[in-house]
Design a protein around this motif. Structure first.
Motif, PDB file in Angstrom:
ATOM      1  N   ASN A 129       0.831  -1.202   0.000  1.00 41.27           N
ATOM      2  CA  ASN A 129       0.000   0.000   0.000  1.00 41.27           C
ATOM      3  C   ASN A 129       0.867   1.254   0.000  1.00 41.27           C
ATOM      4  O   ASN A 129       2.030   1.214   0.419  1.00 41.27           O
ATOM      5  N   ASP A 137       0.942   3.665   1.974  1.00 38.25           N
ATOM      6  CA  ASP A 137       1.422   4.025   3.311  1.00 38.25           C
ATOM      7  C   ASP A 137       2.508   3.085   3.823  1.00 38.25           C
ATOM      8  O   ASP A 137       3.014   3.234   4.926  1.00 38.25           O
ATOM      9  N   SER A 185       2.194  -0.237   4.284  1.00 39.15           N
ATOM     10  CA  SER A 185       1.685  -1.480   4.847  1.00 39.15           C
ATOM     11  C   SER A 185       1.492  -2.519   3.744  1.00 39.15           C
ATOM     12  O   SER A 185       1.396  -2.191   2.569  1.00 39.15           O
TER      13      SER A 185
END
Length: 69
Positions: free
Chosen positions: A55, A57, A59
């Motif tokens: 992802n 971000d 993660s």
């Protein structure tokens, strides 16, 4: 799927194009094709189970089978 079964699928296909198949051979061909499709689906599911998404971000999300509604 075994090589001999794949060879038989190809053999029945060629025979169907050249001279046609008996009812028993048509049944065998349908069963072999069904088995082949199941093997392909199983292989694909195994491959998809090994995939993870990164992802934005940072993660990581693993792919999982979606529930049908």
């Amino acid at each position: 799927m075994e090589e001999s079964r794949l060879a038989r699928i190809n053999e029945l296909y060629k025979k169907s194009k050249e001279i046609g198949l008996t009812e028993a051979e048509k049944t065998e061909q349908a069963e072999l094709r069904s088995e082949y499709i199941q093997a392909i689906r199983k292989n694909l599911r195994g491959t998809l189970n090994q995939i993870s998404l990164l992802n934005p971000d940072g993660s990581v999300t693993e792919l999982s089978k979606k529930e049908k509604h």
